[in-house]
Design a protein around this motif. Sequence first.
Motif, PDB file in Angstrom:
ATOM      1  N   LEU A 293       0.843  -1.203   0.000  1.00 24.13           N
ATOM      2  CA  LEU A 293       0.000   0.000   0.000  1.00 24.13           C
ATOM      3  C   LEU A 293       0.877   1.251   0.000  1.00 24.13           C
ATOM      4  CD1 LEU A 293      -2.755   1.355   0.197  1.00 24.13           C
ATOM      5  CD2 LEU A 293      -2.617   1.149   2.681  1.00 24.13           C
ATOM      6  N   LEU A 294       1.983   1.184   0.743  1.00 22.42           N
ATOM      7  CA  LEU A 294       2.871   2.346   0.801  1.00 22.42           C
ATOM      8  C   LEU A 294       3.494   2.629  -0.572  1.00 22.42           C
ATOM      9  CD1 LEU A 294       3.687   4.280   3.026  1.00 22.42           C
ATOM     10  CD2 LEU A 294       5.798   2.992   3.289  1.00 22.42           C
ATOM     11  N   VAL A 295       3.844   1.573  -1.284  1.00 20.88           N
ATOM     12  CA  VAL A 295       4.367   1.761  -2.642  1.00 20.88           C
ATOM     13  C   VAL A 295       3.302   2.433  -3.511  1.00 20.88           C
ATOM     14  CG1 VAL A 295       5.191   0.585  -4.712  1.00 20.88           C
ATOM     15  CG2 VAL A 295       5.955  -0.176  -2.473  1.00 20.88           C
ATOM     16  N   VAL A 296       2.069   1.943  -3.369  1.00 20.65           N
ATOM     17  CA  VAL A 296       0.965   2.542  -4.120  1.00 20.65           C
ATOM     18  C   VAL A 296       0.876   4.034  -3.823  1.00 20.65           C
ATOM     19  CG1 VAL A 296      -1.548   2.581  -4.334  1.00 20.65           C
ATOM     20  CG2 VAL A 296      -0.340   0.402  -4.251  1.00 20.65           C
ATOM     21  N   ILE A 297       0.944   4.351  -2.542  1.00 21.76           N
ATOM     22  CA  ILE A 297       0.828   5.760  -2.116  1.00 21.76           C
ATOM     23  C   ILE A 297       1.932   6.600  -2.756  1.00 21.76           C
ATOM     24  CG2 ILE A 297       1.270   7.242  -0.114  1.00 21.76           C
ATOM     25  CD1 ILE A 297      -0.319   5.181   1.537  1.00 21.76           C
ATOM     26  N   VAL A 298       3.140   6.102  -2.661  1.00 21.66           N
ATOM     27  CA  VAL A 298       4.274   6.903  -3.139  1.00 21.66           C
ATOM     28  C   VAL A 298       4.223   7.074  -4.657  1.00 21.66           C
ATOM     29  CG1 VAL A 298       6.780   6.924  -3.368  1.00 21.66           C
ATOM     30  CG2 VAL A 298       5.746   6.402  -1.189  1.00 21.66           C
ATOM     31  N   VAL A 299       3.783   6.046  -5.366  1.00 20.01           N
ATOM     32  CA  VAL A 299       3.735   6.167  -6.818  1.00 20.01           C
ATOM     33  C   VAL A 299       2.575   7.071  -7.245  1.00 20.01           C
ATOM     34  CG1 VAL A 299       3.440   4.921  -8.975  1.00 20.01           C
ATOM     35  CG2 VAL A 299       4.906   4.001  -7.204  1.00 20.01           C
ATOM     36  N   ILE A 300       1.433   6.930  -6.573  1.00 21.02           N
ATOM     37  CA  ILE A 300       0.313   7.823  -6.910  1.00 21.02           C
ATOM     38  C   ILE A 300       0.713   9.268  -6.638  1.00 21.02           C
ATOM     39  CG2 ILE A 300      -2.007   8.559  -6.231  1.00 21.02           C
ATOM     40  CD1 ILE A 300      -2.744   5.691  -5.782  1.00 21.02           C
ATOM     41  N   GLY A 301       1.329   9.491  -5.483  1.00 16.91           N
ATOM     42  CA  GLY A 301       1.719  10.855  -5.128  1.00 16.91           C
ATOM     43  C   GLY A 301       2.787  11.400  -6.057  1.00 16.91           C
ATOM     44  N   GLY A 302       3.542  10.518  -6.653  1.00 21.26           N
ATOM     45  CA  GLY A 302       4.585  10.975  -7.576  1.00 21.26           C
ATOM     46  C   GLY A 302       5.948  10.790  -6.946  1.00 21.26           C
TER      47      GLY A 302
ATOM     48  N   LEU B 281      -3.714   3.830  -8.802  1.00 21.50           N
ATOM     49  CA  LEU B 281      -2.302   3.541  -9.054  1.00 21.50           C
ATOM     50  C   LEU B 281      -2.108   3.028 -10.477  1.00 21.50           C
ATOM     51  CD1 LEU B 281       0.691   2.691  -7.787  1.00 21.50           C
ATOM     52  CD2 LEU B 281      -0.279   0.473  -8.264  1.00 21.50           C
ATOM     53  N   MET B 282      -2.932   2.039 -10.859  1.00 24.03           N
ATOM     54  CA  MET B 282      -2.730   1.440 -12.182  1.00 24.03           C
ATOM     55  C   MET B 282      -2.951   2.485 -13.267  1.00 24.03           C
ATOM     56  SD  MET B 282      -4.099  -2.448 -11.931  1.00 24.03           S
ATOM     57  CE  MET B 282      -5.726  -2.230 -11.279  1.00 24.03           C
ATOM     58  N   TYR B 283      -3.984   3.308 -13.059  1.00 23.05           N
ATOM     59  CA  TYR B 283      -4.226   4.370 -14.031  1.00 23.05           C
ATOM     60  C   TYR B 283      -3.029   5.315 -14.087  1.00 23.05           C
ATOM     61  CZ  TYR B 283      -6.046   8.670 -15.981  1.00 23.05           C
ATOM     62  OH  TYR B 283      -6.202   9.801 -16.740  1.00 23.05           O
ATOM     63  N   THR B 284      -2.559   5.678 -12.888  1.00 26.52           N
ATOM     64  CA  THR B 284      -1.449   6.633 -12.825  1.00 26.52           C
ATOM     65  C   THR B 284      -0.226   6.121 -13.570  1.00 26.52           C
ATOM     66  OG1 THR B 284      -2.236   7.275 -10.649  1.00 26.52           O
ATOM     67  CG2 THR B 284      -0.041   7.987 -11.252  1.00 26.52           C
ATOM     68  N   ILE B 285       0.140   4.870 -13.279  1.00 22.23           N
ATOM     69  CA  ILE B 285       1.364   4.351 -13.907  1.00 22.23           C
ATOM     70  C   ILE B 285       1.195   4.254 -15.412  1.00 22.23           C
ATOM     71  CG2 ILE B 285       2.889   2.378 -14.101  1.00 22.23           C
ATOM     72  CD1 ILE B 285       2.671   1.906 -11.286  1.00 22.23           C
ATOM     73  N   ALA B 286       0.034   3.740 -15.844  1.00 22.82           N
ATOM     74  CA  ALA B 286      -0.144   3.536 -17.274  1.00 22.82           C
ATOM     75  C   ALA B 286      -0.202   4.869 -18.013  1.00 22.82           C
ATOM     76  CB  ALA B 286      -1.397   2.707 -17.543  1.00 22.82           C
ATOM     77  N   ARG B 287      -0.704   5.919 -17.351  1.00 23.66           N
ATOM     78  CA  ARG B 287      -0.858   7.203 -18.026  1.00 23.66           C
ATOM     79  C   ARG B 287       0.268   8.187 -17.739  1.00 23.66           C
ATOM     80  NH1 ARG B 287      -5.906   8.321 -20.387  1.00 23.66           N
ATOM     81  NH2 ARG B 287      -6.039   6.540 -21.774  1.00 23.66           N
ATOM     82  N   HIS B 288       0.596   8.304 -16.460  1.00 27.22           N
ATOM     83  CA  HIS B 288       1.587   9.310 -16.052  1.00 27.22           C
ATOM     84  C   HIS B 288       2.628   8.638 -15.180  1.00 27.22           C
ATOM     85  CE1 HIS B 288      -1.247  12.352 -17.372  1.00 27.22           C
ATOM     86  NE2 HIS B 288      -2.163  11.754 -16.650  1.00 27.22           N
TER      87      HIS B 288
END
Lengths: 636, 307, 269
Positions: free
Chosen positions: A261-270, A318-325
């Motif tokens: 979950l923390l990885v998700v948070i950090v990647v979503i946040g940038g 998260l998945m949207y974020t990585i695939a798009r940005h």
Amino acid sequence: MSATATLTSPRAARRLPVPTLLIALVAAAVLPPLIGRTPILSDPNALLLCRACAFGIAAISLNILMGYAGQISLGQFAFVGIGSFATGIVTGVNDLRYPWLAGVAFAAAAGAALALLVGLPALRLRGLYLAVVTIGVAYAAWQWLFRFERIGGGSAGKVLPRPYFGTHVISGNADFLAISAVALVLIWWLDVNLVRSRFGRAFQAVKADEKVAASFGVDVARYKLLAFMLSGAVAGIGGAVYGTAFGTVTGDTFDYSQSLLLVVIVVIGGLGSRVGVVAAAFFAILLPVWLHLVNGPFTSLFHHGIDGIALMLNALLLMYTIARHPDGLAGAVSEAREKRARRRGGEPPLPPTRPNLPSLGRPSGMPEPRKLRPGTPVLDVRGVSVRFGGLQAVDNASIRVDRGTIVGLMGPNGAGKTTLFNAITGTLRPDTGHVELLGQDVSDLPAHARAALGVGRTFQLIGLVKGQSVYENLLIAQHLATPYGLASGLTRVGASRWYEREVRERADATLEGLGFQRYAGTPVGRLSHGQQRIVEIGCALVTSPELVMLDEPSAGMSPAAAEDLASTLRDIRDVLGRTVLLIEHNVPLVLDVTDELYVMDAGRVIADGEPTEVVQRPDVVTAYLGAAPAREGALA
Amino acid sequence: MLQVLVLGLMNGGIYAIFALGVVLVYRGTGVLTFAHGEIGTIALYFAYFLVAKVGLPWSIGALGAIALAALLGGAFEFLFVRRMVNADPVSTVVLTVGFGLFLLAAEFFFFGASPRNLEPPTKHYFFVIDNVVVRPWQVAALVLALVLGFGLQSALRRSDFGLGILAAAQDPAAVRLVGVPLSRVTLTVWSVGAGLSGLAALLVEPSVGVIAPGYASELFVIGLAAAVVGGLTSLPGAFVGGVVLGIAQSASSRYLGSFGVSGLQYIVVLTILLVVLLGRAYAPEVRRRLATPHAGAPSTTTAGAAA
Amino acid sequence: MTDTPLLEVHDITAGFGAVTVLHGVSFEVPRGSIAGIFGLNGAGKSVTMKCLAGVVPTRSGSVLFDGEDVTRMSPERRVARGMGHVPQGRQVFPDLTVEENLRLGAYTLRRRNRSRYQAALDGVFDRFPVLRDRRTQKAGTMSGGQQASLAVGRALINEPQLILVDEPSAGLSPVATLELDAVLQEVAKTGVTMVLVEQNIAFGLSLVDTAHLMQTGTVVHSGPVAELDDQTLATHLGIGRVLQAAAGSALAARQAPRPKEKARARRTA
């Protein structure tokens, strides 16, 4: 990456001013207890906010590792957990009963120690393998380490008493929220300082490219370990806050999915964006509460699934974020902002391509170069051979570069020029042969130590941190000129202030000399290839190295820009008094500027001497153009 | 001794099936998946739903579970992984982590946190080897892993498309240049790899007895380690890796006790993983050191230059 | 045979990120001819080839293959339409056998018409007997020259209309380059249309009919090899006076008519 670029302003003396820090601290300390005494903030919600603060701290810790230093960790909650249990061991009523702050300090130490253990293999493993190892660590900590009675307190869990002042125990959740918030503010402040210190800059360089980092004098292994330890320490503090907020923690509090979950948070946040990751942490923790606020059939239908929905939404985001940005949402925001700015203002005009390099002298943070006896070459390479598997990339090559000259190195593709370069700079170890720099045998020194002796270099594919601004790159390149300690860097007290001022002045002078003032804040990756090359040369020269090694500087330049490059090279020799070793394909440029020319083919140095004479030799011409093999066959 | 071996082989078979899925996906698409554990778990929940709630026979439920797993893997590839062609492999890893978390959340959402039980069809059949109860599905898992590990590659060679899958692992760019539709290769590979995870989860469920959210993930992580130990690109290696880790685990719990706590198996796995990875990382250097004794004086035949 | 060129490239641009590598490349390849693209490092030769293959997207301009606009077509479909590739570094599949490599090469042929495969395979084996001898050997264990034969055979077996050959001699030993030269001469005789990129200019000039000289992302000169003089070559390759001597000797070797040209003259008559 681009998110941090916008955070670190040019003219970078901008730092978190003390008043802002004070205001934030006072607000963090005073507001929660006040609001907690009104009906606005319920006790459970205050606890939830404590958890969000702890997650914010943990997110900052993972951001140091992944966002700055580029090392993946899928097991960050191992460090958070060890921090919690360490606090319990130090402060617990059945344990040592030390004050809470001692517990926090021990938590930081324990987190750093465990992270160091994880970091050691990370020196050799990267990317995917590191991901597998860290998730293994998360499992091993959760299923094994935390199951020890002495550490995890067994099935009953570890009890972490709340801190106290004198006889007053901070028992209310809103009151403890004040402490959690103060901790978050302090960690935030340290993180701001970290990014603006040599340490944060070295992390960025390591993340971008380890070879480039070493060329700036960064000891890559040391800084990787430092990133792990800092990250582990911060995560440990997060664990102290987390555990103390809840009062009792068991091993299962820190199961592997928390790390994920923390990885998700950090990647979503940038990755790299402090604001982004902390905001994402609060969002992820508070989302279930907000979902509960949605009344009606939705919540009653799936009464047991609120946390599930929240996690699903987070994961989808998260998945949207990585695939798009790939830069995270913070990256998406800054991208949009930039696009808007570009549409309004159009492309900024090109700066003059012919830079006027400033003569800066040795930075005070670097030792004076050794005095050379007259006649000692700046660089003396003797009999260097490098073998890659079945390919003899460099075969017994010898090169000598005298002070104040420009020496060229030419040859067809695959002749071994860049490999020889790498053997000289220490990027790779030759199988045999010696390299002597400034009269000192450096054959056994690693790349960063050779850089420290006074070698600047550029790379075929631009050795800069592309996501960072031009100004920031000029600071990164002065790593060696800022010999201050971690404590000074993190607190901005003492030596760091003096050295930082000096390197900023040098960066300013270089920017002005290059004519790049208006690009100070522009991420290097947004510049044209030719502009990047100019910045790279500026970076290679900003610490006034004795020897500058340029790997195909004119590649990808227009003929006009290549002509300007010739005058720049002459300036480096004649005005700055530096020595240049140059790999080039551009024959007119080589003939124009070099004092001496070496030609390589198939790993061997086949000719050297006066440039115009060398290029006329038949074997050189054959090497360069290739012989018609049919005729060669007829001879054989 | 035999006990250790039998126990290890039984567990190792399961790890190996997970590992085969990981290797297949990695070979075919260059992506290391962290999602297949949850794909297996949710497939198992689906089997539970079909058998216990809808009342279908176990075999139909199992087929449905494998189909769902394959569908999820394929959909994930089609919707997300495909967009990551030029992305950093680590970003893609994080993407698969996100998908795993999504499925974990879905398990909570649809089935709650309380464990469920799926009655296996052959509950009453078992035999005993050296005091170890061996059940048919455990043998099935081992045999299946063996067959897939050593037979899948030659099976793939038979068809043009299968050959394309093997070739894509070696050089995806060149595969497109001979006209093999790479996107169909990746879709197939993800579906089959995910289907294997569903299969592995089904085979291990009877031994564990209950289904809980995230339950196959713990086994999957060991399967992932097995895949890495086996070299990450070799199907036989995946089988060997799974069996090695399985036996190491049973041996460690037999001979080391458990150091007073459970979960020692993870330390054993982590240790083997680190030894293998670091060994591989340092091997070229060590080999080079051994091969070329450091020459004292450099040869200076072509030394010197115009002064 | 129609009069339209088999391949038409109209003003394509391409690049990576902030870097633009191709600034408008145009040329045509008539049926049955062999075109060569020459230039120094970084001139954009390989990127041009990758645009033709569809591996690198073009930013503007168009590519017409056999009269059809294929600018946005995937590489796989271009192969199905009749493009064949001998990619840079040969890129045979090292863990597959020679025959498996060839079977993959015939992927779209076997889908179109499986019965033709055996004949096509025999055709390749007849042309390259070494491949027949080593049909069950792993491709990765063969010598560089043999791998080059395999890469060419793998392209030929699909019965392509056009073969794109990208720096075939890169990384080959001098002996293997000789072998490759023979292989390509052999292929040229079959009358297949070919585009060749070659770093070794002398070697390349000996093979092609038309030369397209590239410099910093554009074609600066196009014309029949017979009309090329050393001055043009040296000027347009941007390597100045230094290389004139060498270029001259390469051209001298090229002036004498070769059997291949006579063969083509007969065919077109």
